[in-house]
Design an enzyme around this catalytic site. Structure first.
Site, PDB file in Angstrom:
ATOM      1  N   SER A  82      -9.562   6.535  -6.899  1.00 18.66           N
ATOM      2  CA  SER A  82      -8.131   6.214  -6.795  1.00 18.66           C
ATOM      3  C   SER A  82      -7.721   5.630  -5.450  1.00 18.66           C
ATOM      4  O   SER A  82      -6.560   5.233  -5.281  1.00 18.66           O
ATOM      5  CB  SER A  82      -7.288   7.465  -7.093  1.00 18.66           C
ATOM      6  N   LYS A  85      -5.989   2.303  -5.551  1.00 19.26           N
ATOM      7  CA  LYS A  85      -4.547   2.102  -5.680  1.00 19.26           C
ATOM      8  C   LYS A  85      -3.891   1.693  -4.359  1.00 19.26           C
ATOM      9  O   LYS A  85      -2.751   1.208  -4.361  1.00 19.26           O
ATOM     10  CB  LYS A  85      -3.894   3.364  -6.237  1.00 19.26           C
ATOM     11  N   SER A 142      -0.913   9.691  -8.566  1.00 17.74           N
ATOM     12  CA  SER A 142      -2.024   8.754  -8.720  1.00 17.74           C
ATOM     13  C   SER A 142      -2.126   8.310 -10.171  1.00 17.74           C
ATOM     14  O   SER A 142      -3.213   8.259 -10.757  1.00 17.74           O
ATOM     15  CB  SER A 142      -3.338   9.394  -8.250  1.00 17.74           C
TER      16      SER A 142
END
Length: 557
Positions: A82, A85, A142
């Protein structure tokens, strides 16, 4: 009778013995099964909870100086999970910064986005979410579904957005990073390094300080629910202001962290934690061990895409050199704007002794390339060969109003000021000064607010000449210049000039700001420059600008 009793007693004994044997066997079997069960239960956790040790990497960078303070396997390939991101939000922040979207804009949720695996916000196909809420959902939960929706919103579809992300990574200098999706969900081809993620963590703060503040969000309310951040260091570790956590099994628990204390600023990255707690403990240790010895003064330049500094150096190297051979004049010349040096009379002389022909040819060539009066086009440097002319019977061209259809000069009454005149050159000829003319100056660049000196006459400059032309004229006349950027849009270049002049008024208040257009193939760039400085002023200006994270390059004319 006795025999029968004995038989009965014997049967009872055998029955009791059998019962005892059966009980013993049952007990033994039970014990053996229990032992086997205990053995199995002893080994099962070892199989189920076998030591999970994903590959470890870490780095700590002093954001003020740019120096690496600690590194372990910093360039080893890792899956970003993640942390992906961060780049998704970088591209969204860029779109916001360009004014191409707003925090109140709505992002549609496609079936593809809604189908993403958790962690997610759980929106349905056909729903939409405001950009501001999308940012908060990505930062805190997330949310994979929202990250994919953002990717589709910016790139049209997720694969295209992955290519956009990779291109941006290259522009930032993240040469070991490749993106394939917007969320960080498992993909064997999606890789990065701790060093690249530290670079991205610095870049997103340098480029978008206004939007970076979203990374400090600890919770936010959405549709009646309170969504809390996965980053448990916020509010717990002094100075931590973000930025992002991540996890997939192939990479372990990861984090990019930013911490500021007492003017010091470090970026710490950890890949490969076996649990979220162990990852957090590692990164806290890295922060505590390094932040107290970090620099308190910002000396590192702001991280720019495609290295603006490298661009400027490359452009400077590409500038024409002053000692290049004299270019061959074109056979046909356009009209040249010149300023008269004083009153003249008589026909235009054609004697070759007036000025060396090659010097006049150089002047004519430069004049032909000069912009028209009032033009804002950039000045193109011309290579000029210097010729030494000895005093004597020399006549200098002194040009005053001349009819376009005549080779005769109209006399200018004594005491009057000569005007600017257009002189057409004839194919194969070079204009020569008239006999008896007095020394003067041949002007080829419009200079605003200036007067051309001559022996006995002042020559006003056309009102159409601009301040930028004045700066360019001064730039070519000598001294020092500084360049503070090169931009695709002239408005951006002018805005940089305004920012620089407001930051260091003491040095640049009297300098001449101007933009200069240069062509690189089909692309044009606008250089933002200040002219009219001496060496000390130029060096002082560059030093102060660099402290303010503005690139600056010294140029000697």
């Amino acid at each position: 009778m006795l025999r029968r009793g004995a038989f009965v007693r014997s049967g009872l004994r055998w029955g009791a013995l059998g019962l005892i044997t059966l009980t013993a066997l049952t007990a033994f079997s039970s014990t053996d099964a229990d032992a086997r069960s205990r053995r199995k239960s002893h080994h099962r956790p070892a199989a189920t909870h076998s030591r999970y040790e994903p590959p470890y990497s870490s780095i700590v960078v002093d954001a003020n100086s740019g120096q690496v303070m600690q590194a372990t396997n910093a360039d080893a390939p890792r899956h970003p999970a993640s942390l992906t991101k961060i780049m998704t939000l970088y591209l969204l922040f860029e779109r916001l910064d360009q004014g191409k979207t707003s925090l109140s804009s709505e992002i549609p949720i496609s079936a593809h986005a809604a189908a993403q695996a958790p962690s997610k916000l759980g929106l349905k196909p056909g729903d939409s979410i405001r950009v501001e809420n999308a940012i908060r959902a990505i930062v805190t939960r997330s949310a994979n579904d929202i990250a994919v929706a953002v990717g589709e919103y910016l790139g049209g579809d997720e694969p295209s957005f992955g290519r956009m992300m990779t291109a941006k990574a290259r522009a930032l200098g993240m040469n070991n990073t490749t993106y394939r999706n917007a969320s960080g969900l498992p993909n064997d081809e999606q890789i990065t390094t701790a060093r690249d993620q530290a670079l991205l963590g610095r870049a997103i703060q340098d480029r978008f300080p206004e939007y970076y503040k979203f990374f400090s969000t600890r919770s936010f309310a959405f549709r009646g629910n309170t969504i809390r951040s996965h980053n448990h260091l916020l509010g717990r570790i002094e100075g931590v202001d973000g930025i992002k956590t991540g996890y997939i099994r192939a990479s372990g628990f990861n984090i990019v962290t930013s911490a500021r204390r007492g003017g010091r600023h470090v970026i710490a990255v950890v890949f490969g934690g076996s649990t979220a707690k162990s990852r957090d403990a590692r990164v806290v240790g890295l922060i505590e061990n390094n932040i107290n010895v970090a620099s308190v003064r910002r000396t590192a330049p702001a991280i720019a895409e495609a290295s603006e500094r490298a661009k400027e150096i490359k452009e400077a190297k590409a500038e024409p050199k002053r000692d290049m051979p004299l270019p061959t004049p074109a056979p046909q010349r356009e009209p040249v704007v010149v300023a008269s040096a004083g009153p003249v009379a008589g026909p235009l002389a054609t004697t070759p002794q007036a000025l060396p022909r090659e010097q006049l040819a150089a002047v004519a060539a430069a004049a032909a390339e000069a912009p028209n009066v009032g033009s804002t086009d950039p000045i193109k440097p011309n290579a000029v060969k210097t010729v030494t002319v000895h005093a004597g019977n020399m006549r200098t061209a002194s040009l005053s109003p001349m009819p376009s259809d005549s080779r005769k000069l109209t006399p200018t009454p004594a005491g009057t000021t000569a005007s600017v005149t257009t002189v057409s050159t004839v194919k194969g000829e070079v204009p020569q000064p008239p006999p008896g003319s007095r020394p003067g100056i041949l002007g080829v660049l419009p200079v605003s607010g200036a007067k051309v000196a001559s022996a006995g006459a002042d020559v006003p400059v056309p009102a159409a000449a601009t301040s930028e032309a004045a700066a360019k004229a001064r730039a070519t006349a000598g001294g020092w210049m500084i360049q503070v950027g090169a931009f695709d849009d002239e408005k951006d270049a002018k805005q940089r000039l305004d920012v620089c002049q407001s930051k260091i008024k003491d040095v640049l208040a009297k300098a001449d700001p101007f933009t200069e257009k240069v062509s690189k193939g089909e692309k044009s760039l606008y250089r933002a420059r200040f002219a009219g400085l001496d060496k000390d002023q130029a060096e002082r200006a560059c030093k102060q600008l660099k402290h303010g994270d503005i690139p600056c390059m010294l140029l000697k004319n």
